[in-house]
Design an enzyme around this catalytic site. Structure first.
Site, mmCIF file in Angstrom:
data_model
loop_
_atom_site.group_PDB
_atom_site.id
_atom_site.type_symbol
_atom_site.label_atom_id
_atom_site.label_comp_id
_atom_site.label_asym_id
_atom_site.label_seq_id
_atom_site.Cartn_x
_atom_site.Cartn_y
_atom_site.Cartn_z
ATOM 1 N N ASP A 121 -7.843 -3.577 -0.270
ATOM 2 C CA ASP A 121 -8.633 -2.563 -0.961
ATOM 3 C C ASP A 121 -9.871 -2.327 -0.124
ATOM 4 O OD1 ASP A 121 -8.645 -0.789 -3.126
ATOM 5 O OD2 ASP A 121 -10.220 -1.916 -4.127
ATOM 6 N N THR A 155 0.837 -1.199 0.000
ATOM 7 C CA THR A 155 0.000 0.000 0.000
ATOM 8 C C THR A 155 0.868 1.244 0.000
ATOM 9 O OG1 THR A 155 -1.767 1.214 1.143
ATOM 10 C CG2 THR A 155 -0.158 0.123 2.538
#
Ligand code: ITT
Length: 191
Positions: free
Chosen positions: A68, A7
């Site tokens: 996500d 991320t």
């Protein structure tokens, strides 16, 4: 065990890091000098999480996971959903996204929504998915300065204040991300 968290969102790293057992050493994309943009071309959170973990595994061959997440609003047929990060525009700020959401819901009485997170864990090239959901409602205006993203407009069901009014520990005790992460930690313990 070392795991890369695929991320570029520092808030996600902070939230996840504090919940992981000490036996798991987390490396960020910054730690491994990975600067390529991973395009999120999926139409579901599941697809996008897996796209991100697959991209990191295939370029590093290191065990990793990606996440996500999104805010799904019933009255807006699930929008912003998978588009949560770029709801107002590509590269939009959280403030622009929440403002657009509040405008879309102006004069709307059905303000029900949920946050959902999906983790994709890639161990030796094989992916496993873990998800977490928290239901709640969207406020009429932004409330609170803590948290990130849509936290200031989301009140979890059973509570009276937004995520942005909570401490990190309070949010983490109930959040979509924590729920999904606990499932992943349990799975890692079984490996
Ligand atoms: P990645 O590098 O992990 O892709 P990102 O910020 O692009 O980071 P996502 O694609 O998962 O993240 O987009 C999710 C968006 O949804 C994120 O930008 C936030 O605005 C919002 N969001 C996700 N989790 C949230 C949370 O716990 N509280 C508030 N908003 C959240």
């Amino acid at each position: 065990m070392k795991l890369i968290f695929a991320t570029s969102n520092q808030n996600k790293i902070i939230e996840v890091q504090s919940l992981l057992p000490k036996s798991i050493k987390l490396l960020s994309l910054l730690d491994i000098n990975y600067t390529n943009e991973i395009e999120e071309t999926g139409i579901t959170l599941e697809e996008n999480a897996q796209i991100k973990s697959d991209a990191i595994y295939s370029s590093t061959l290191l065990n990793c996971f990606a996440e996500d997440s999104g805010l799904f609003v019933h009255q807006l047929n699930g929008e912003p959903g998978v588009h949560s990060a770029r709801y107002a525009a590509i590269n939009s700020t959280s403030q622009e996204n929440t403002s657009k959401l509040l405008i879309q819901l102006k004069n709307t009485t059905n303000r029900e929504a949920y946050f959902k997170t999906v983790f994709s864990l890639c161990i030796n090239g094989a992916s496993t998915l873990f998800s977490g959901i928290i239901e709640g409602t969207i406020t009429k205006e932004s409330q609170g300065n803590g948290g990130f993203g849509y936290d200031s407009v989301f009140i979890p069901r059973g509570y009276t204040s937004t995520f942005a009014h909570m401490t990190r520990a309070q949010k983490q005790a109930i959040s979509h991300r924590s729920l999904a992460l606990h499932k992943m930690i349990h799975y890692l313990g079984l490996l």
